[in-house]
Design an enzyme around this catalytic site. Structure first.
Site, short mmCIF file in Angstrom:
data_model
loop_
_atom_site.label_atom_id
_atom_site.label_comp_id
_atom_site.label_asym_id
_atom_site.label_seq_id
_atom_site.Cartn_x
_atom_site.Cartn_y
_atom_site.Cartn_z
N HIS A 103 54.30 37.73 44.10
CA HIS A 103 53.47 36.78 44.84
C HIS A 103 52.75 35.87 43.85
O HIS A 103 52.35 36.29 42.78
CB HIS A 103 52.47 37.50 45.75
CG HIS A 103 51.66 38.55 45.06
ND1 HIS A 103 52.15 39.80 44.77
CD2 HIS A 103 50.40 38.52 44.58
CE1 HIS A 103 51.22 40.50 44.15
NE2 HIS A 103 50.15 39.74 44.01
N HIS A 105 49.47 33.48 43.51
CA HIS A 105 48.15 33.19 44.07
C HIS A 105 47.90 31.69 43.96
O HIS A 105 47.99 31.13 42.85
CB HIS A 105 47.05 33.89 43.27
CG HIS A 105 47.13 35.38 43.24
ND1 HIS A 105 46.28 36.19 43.97
CD2 HIS A 105 47.94 36.23 42.56
CE1 HIS A 105 46.56 37.47 43.74
NE2 HIS A 105 47.56 37.51 42.88
P1 DGP Z 1 47.88 41.20 42.42
O1 DGP Z 1 48.95 42.22 42.76
O2 DGP Z 1 46.90 41.67 41.40
O3 DGP Z 1 48.45 39.84 42.04
O4 DGP Z 1 46.99 40.95 43.72
C1 DGP Z 1 47.20 41.50 44.98
C2 DGP Z 1 46.34 40.71 45.95
O5 DGP Z 1 46.66 41.14 47.26
C3 DGP Z 1 44.82 40.88 45.79
O6 DGP Z 1 44.27 39.60 45.55
C4 DGP Z 1 44.33 41.43 47.12
C5 DGP Z 1 45.47 41.14 48.05
N1 DGP Z 1 45.70 42.12 49.08
C6 DGP Z 1 45.67 43.46 48.95
N2 DGP Z 1 45.99 44.06 50.11
C7 DGP Z 1 46.24 43.05 50.99
C8 DGP Z 1 46.63 43.03 52.37
O7 DGP Z 1 46.82 44.06 53.03
N3 DGP Z 1 46.81 41.80 52.93
C9 DGP Z 1 46.61 40.65 52.24
N4 DGP Z 1 46.80 39.51 52.87
N5 DGP Z 1 46.23 40.63 50.94
C10 DGP Z 1 46.06 41.83 50.34
#
Ligand code: DGP
Length: 142
Positions: A103, A105
């Site tokens: 993903h 950001h």
């Molecule tokens: P990273 O793997 O460190 O790039 O970031 C994961 C991101 O996902 C973090 O910013 C928080 C977000 N996140 C965690 N759980 C969920 C979820 O259930 N739904 C959504 N929309 N975002 C989530």
């Protein structure tokens, strides 16, 4: 590197098993709001292909994610009145990755407003719903 685990939370969102605040979807990618935004409008752009991160995604899927990230960034500028955009993408735990489906950001920024720390606070559903409405309308028109 471990192989792709289809039980990760974003895979469940992609399969429709968990909800999300979707702002964009096409045949190869989806974009939805981060529920713990570092700034209002913080959006995650994912390939539909089962890639763990930058290290195993196919080049065409990666290029498509970049195209969608650009659309989302432009929508953040117009629909949310952002002054700039921060783009981040983390790979493997030591690289800062927490959820193991690739993903990107896309984080709209306002002048002089610092980002919150990562995953610090869950945003209220009505705030997320309002932002998703604005971003998806701008993306539908783009
Ligand atoms: P990273 O793997 O460190 O790039 O970031 C994961 C991101 O996902 C973090 O910013 C928080 C977000 N996140 C965690 N759980 C969920 C979820 O259930 N739904 C959504 N929309 N975002 C989530």
């Amino acid at each position: 590197m471990p192989s792709y685990d289809s039980n990760n939370i974003f895979a469940k969102i992609l399969r429709g098993e968990l909800p999300c605040y979707k702002v964009y979807e096409d045949d190869k990618a989806i974009a939805f709001l981060d529920i713990m935004p570092r700034a209002p409008g913080h959006t995650l752009v994912l390939p539909k292909a089962p890639a763990r991160n930058l290290l195993d995604i196919g080049a065409d899927d990666l290029a498509h994610v970049a195209r969608v990230a650009q659309k989302v960034a432009k929508a953040g500028m117009t629909a949310l009145g952002a002054d700039g955009i921060t783009v981040q993408q983390f790979n493997e735990g030591p690289g800062g990755q927490v959820v193991f489906h690739l993903h990107v950001h896309v984080i709209p920024r306002k002048s002089g407003v610092p980002m919150k720390p990562p995953a610090s606070e869950k945003e209220k559903p009505d705030v997320l719903a309002d932002i998703a409405k604005k971003l998806s309308a701008a993306l539908a028109a783009s």
